[in-house]
Design a protein around this motif. Structure first.
Motif, PDB file in Angstrom:
ATOM      1  N   GLY A 211       0.817  -1.201   0.000  1.00  0.00           N
ATOM      2  CA  GLY A 211       0.000   0.000   0.000  1.00  0.00           C
ATOM      3  C   GLY A 211       0.851   1.252   0.000  1.00  0.00           C
ATOM      4  O   GLY A 211       2.085   1.192   0.009  1.00  0.00           O
ATOM      5  N   ASN A 212       0.173   2.389  -0.038  1.00  0.00           N
ATOM      6  CA  ASN A 212       0.828   3.694   0.035  1.00  0.00           C
ATOM      7  C   ASN A 212       0.153   4.543   1.093  1.00  0.00           C
ATOM      8  O   ASN A 212      -1.057   4.435   1.294  1.00  0.00           O
ATOM      9  CB  ASN A 212       0.742   4.438  -1.310  1.00  0.00           C
ATOM     10  N   THR A 213       0.923   5.382   1.755  1.00  0.00           N
ATOM     11  CA  THR A 213       0.334   6.317   2.700  1.00  0.00           C
ATOM     12  C   THR A 213      -0.364   7.438   1.937  1.00  0.00           C
ATOM     13  O   THR A 213      -0.069   7.710   0.776  1.00  0.00           O
ATOM     14  CB  THR A 213       1.396   6.915   3.630  1.00  0.00           C
ATOM     15  N   GLY A 214      -1.313   8.088   2.610  1.00  0.00           N
ATOM     16  CA  GLY A 214      -2.049   9.196   2.008  1.00  0.00           C
ATOM     17  C   GLY A 214      -2.701  10.030   3.087  1.00  0.00           C
ATOM     18  O   GLY A 214      -2.369   9.891   4.273  1.00  0.00           O
ATOM     19  N   GLU A 215      -3.631  10.885   2.694  1.00  0.00           N
ATOM     20  CA  GLU A 215      -4.244  11.820   3.625  1.00  0.00           C
ATOM     21  C   GLU A 215      -4.876  11.116   4.819  1.00  0.00           C
ATOM     22  O   GLU A 215      -4.736  11.554   5.957  1.00  0.00           O
ATOM     23  CB  GLU A 215      -5.297  12.665   2.899  1.00  0.00           C
ATOM     24  N   ASP A 216      -5.620  10.048   4.583  1.00  0.00           N
ATOM     25  CA  ASP A 216      -6.240   9.327   5.701  1.00  0.00           C
ATOM     26  C   ASP A 216      -5.706   7.900   5.807  1.00  0.00           C
ATOM     27  O   ASP A 216      -6.352   7.020   6.363  1.00  0.00           O
ATOM     28  CB  ASP A 216      -7.765   9.321   5.560  1.00  0.00           C
ATOM     29  N   LEU A 217      -4.510   7.699   5.270  1.00  0.00           N
ATOM     30  CA  LEU A 217      -3.880   6.379   5.315  1.00  0.00           C
ATOM     31  C   LEU A 217      -2.451   6.518   5.821  1.00  0.00           C
ATOM     32  O   LEU A 217      -1.493   6.554   5.046  1.00  0.00           O
ATOM     33  CB  LEU A 217      -3.892   5.737   3.928  1.00  0.00           C
ATOM     34  N   ASP A 218      -2.318   6.635   7.134  1.00  0.00           N
ATOM     35  CA  ASP A 218      -0.974   6.689   7.696  1.00  0.00           C
ATOM     36  C   ASP A 218      -0.476   5.267   7.947  1.00  0.00           C
ATOM     37  O   ASP A 218      -1.195   4.288   7.728  1.00  0.00           O
ATOM     38  CB  ASP A 218      -0.941   7.532   8.981  1.00  0.00           C
ATOM     39  N   LEU A 219       0.767   5.148   8.399  1.00  0.00           N
ATOM     40  CA  LEU A 219       1.351   3.822   8.570  1.00  0.00           C
ATOM     41  C   LEU A 219       0.575   2.977   9.570  1.00  0.00           C
ATOM     42  O   LEU A 219       0.356   1.778   9.355  1.00  0.00           O
ATOM     43  CB  LEU A 219       2.815   3.950   9.006  1.00  0.00           C
ATOM     44  N   ALA A 220       0.149   3.592  10.667  1.00  0.00           N
ATOM     45  CA  ALA A 220      -0.591   2.843  11.689  1.00  0.00           C
ATOM     46  C   ALA A 220      -1.897   2.293  11.123  1.00  0.00           C
ATOM     47  O   ALA A 220      -2.276   1.138  11.389  1.00  0.00           O
ATOM     48  CB  ALA A 220      -0.866   3.735  12.894  1.00  0.00           C
TER      49      ALA A 220
END
Length: 259
Positions: A211-220
């Motif tokens: 996956g990739n991080t994004g505005e509402d997709l942080d690592l946690a």
């Protein structure tokens, strides 16, 4: 082959194992210096970013750079670090499977991203055709006696794919299942921005998901959803250039003030 087969095999198995357990985070690199920084920070593997390397070499992304130059850059990365290296090899540069695997291993890398965009015709490659090519790459790796780690990038979420937004999840699942059956090790649905989409893909795809991080997709959040691997593409390269630009502009301003 520049590195001993036994050592390459050990690195490949180490890289494969990192996809099972704690989420593998890969801040993508573009040269020996950036790779060294990532390895010295304690990351257990290093991944290149094709867009960053292409830009560094003076070419646009999307297989515009000669594969010889891209692989030469990857080799400098692999030689600079003691950890496994995986190469963003775009769509494979039109190479035959055995040639591709031989050249990849010659760099010292033991993994690769292979995407299903057809950079010459535009749009996505036929899923069945791409799955057959991935299976041939897996077979070529077996012949070379090095079980390279194949991260199959699925480009259905990219606007260039031509896939209507409501159909992207289903098309990604369809392609991902074909690629998994072809023998890949990880599935990479690039461009997914919404939690519900990545959650569905983690559930429905048969293997580890990148996956990739994004505005509402942080690592946690990604870890909680079960994402196995996270990569950043050219993000750090662009940040480094932005920092350089800012510093250069500040230097110019200070020079003007002193006149």
């Amino acid at each position: 082959m520049g590195t001993d087969v036994t050592e390459l095999t050990a690195r490949a198995e180490r890289l494969r194992g990192l996809h099972h357990g704690t989420m593998l985070v890969l801040p993508n690199v573009w040269d020996a210096a950036s790779a060294t920084i990532v390895a010295e920070a304690g990351f257990p593997a290093v991944a290149t970013a094709s867009a960053a390397i292409s830009a560094m070499l003076g070419y646009p992304d999307g297989e515009a750079a000669p594969w010889q130059e891209m692989f030469a850059a990857a080799g400098r990365v692999a030689r600079a670090v003691p950890v496994p290296t995986t190469v963003d090899a775009e769509a494979g540069y039109g190479m035959r499977p055995h040639e591709f695997v031989d050249q990849l291993l010659e760099t010292g890398a033991v993994g690769c991203n292979l995407e299903d965009t057809d950079h010459r015709a535009g749009g996505l490659t036929d899923a069945g055709v791409h799955a057959a090519w991935l299976a041939a790459v897996r077979s070529a790796a077996a012949d070379a006696k090095v079980p390279i780690v194949i991260n199959a990038r699925i480009d259905a979420f990219l606007p260039t794919s031509g896939i209507p937004e409501p159909e992207r999840v289903a098309e990604t699942i369809r392609r991902g299942r074909l690629y998994w059956a072809a023998g890949v090790d990880c599935l990479y649905p690039i461009g997914v921005r919404h939690r519900h989409d990545i959650a569905t893909l983690v559930t429905e795809l048969p293997g580890p998901v990148n996956g990739n991080t994004g505005e509402d997709l942080d690592l946690a959040t990604l870890a909680e959803m079960g994402v196995a691997r996270v990569s950043y593409g050219p993000r750090y390269y662009r940040a480094a250039l932005a920092n350089l630009k800012s510093s250069i502009q500040e230097t110019g301003l200070n020079t003007e003030k002193k006149r």
